[in-house]
Design a protein around this motif. Structure first.
Motif, short mmCIF file in Angstrom:
data_model
loop_
_atom_site.label_atom_id
_atom_site.label_comp_id
_atom_site.label_asym_id
_atom_site.label_seq_id
_atom_site.Cartn_x
_atom_site.Cartn_y
_atom_site.Cartn_z
N THR A 30 111.09 1.73 93.67
CA THR A 30 110.94 0.51 94.46
C THR A 30 109.85 0.69 95.51
O THR A 30 109.77 1.75 96.15
N ASN A 32 107.26 -1.18 98.65
CA ASN A 32 106.88 -2.25 99.55
C ASN A 32 105.37 -2.36 99.49
O ASN A 32 104.67 -1.35 99.38
N SER A 52 111.00 -7.66 99.66
CA SER A 52 112.00 -8.08 98.68
C SER A 52 112.04 -9.60 98.69
O SER A 52 111.41 -10.26 99.52
N LYS A 69 106.34 -7.71 89.20
CA LYS A 69 106.88 -6.37 88.98
C LYS A 69 106.53 -5.83 87.60
O LYS A 69 106.19 -4.66 87.44
N ALA A 96 109.91 2.74 98.89
CA ALA A 96 110.98 2.17 99.71
C ALA A 96 111.63 3.21 100.62
O ALA A 96 112.15 2.89 101.67
#
Lengths: 113, 116
Positions: A30, A32, A52, A69, A96
């Motif tokens: 994940t 950012n 998110s 994604k 993340a």
């Protein structure tokens, strides 16, 4: 190791033209995502960020970016540029659970009046 | 409020000399980062501090580079025996917290280092 690729090194366009800057990243988890801008003679400033939620994020000065994604992409867009948008734009990613930003190589945008 | 400040704004030095670059983060920001911006290498992470500790020094290019932070505030990046390839803009950033990737990093204006 994470990496970020910006497809265009230089973009030249006229005022009122639309702008789209590509950004792809490689990271096994994940992330950012950020777009930073550096206006001539100024320091890096945050344009927008994605953590998110809604993958379409809106930032300052009419910029927006879409996180896809499945394509590991976070492209930056502006429907109608102004001369004052002349700057260098950097895409950046942070894991993340991480702390350090990994930047793309930057795209220099020149908007002709 | 005041942003991140760095000094000097420009530094010209001779090869082999030591240099110190200073960063004053935004008040209350516990995390501090150093990056380097150079032609051909883009923006690269060097080191980050949480308080006075540096959990991640992985970006320091050689043992000639070191950094410290005192009082959870000011940080100094030291480059010993400078080489021409050290010429770059050294950027400092701070954020409210580290290990929290959703905290924006605010950047200073940078120190432009030129090694002759």
């Amino acid at each position: 190791a994470q990496s970020v690729s910006q497809h265009n090194h230089h973009v030249i366009l006229s005022e009122a033209a639309s702008l789209e800057l590509g950004c792809n990243y490689s990271y096994g988890g994940t992330v950012n995502l950020f777009w930073y801008v550096q206006y001539p003679g100024q320091h890096l400033q945050l344009l927008l960020k994605y953590f998110s939620g809604d993958p379409l994020v809106k930032g300052i000065k009419g910029f927006e970016a879409e996180f896809i994604k499945s394509k590991f992409s976070f492209n930056l867009r502006k429907p109608s540029v102004q001369w004052s948008d002349t700057a260098e734009y950097f895409c950046a990613v942070i894991g993340a659970a991480g702390n350090k930003l990994t930047f793309g190589g930057g795209t220099r945008v020149l908007v002709k009046p | 409020g005041a942003g991140v400040s760095q000094s000097p704004s420009n530094k010209v030095t001779e090869k082999g000399k030591d240099v110190e670059l200073r960063c004053d983060p935004i008040s209350g920001h516990t995390a501090l980062y150093w990056y380097r911006q150079s032609l051909g290498q883009g923006l690269e992470f060097l080191i980050y501090f949480q308080g006075n500790s540096a959990p991640d020094k992985s970006g320091l290019p050689s043992d000639r580079f070191s950094a410290e932070r005192t009082g959870g505030s000011v940080s100094t990046l030291t480059i010993q025996r400078t080489q021409q390839e050290d010429s770059a803009v050294y950027l400092c950033a701070s954020s409210r917290n580290s290990g929290a990737a959703n905290h924006e990093q605010f950047f200073g204006p940078g120190t432009r280092l030129t090694v002759l």
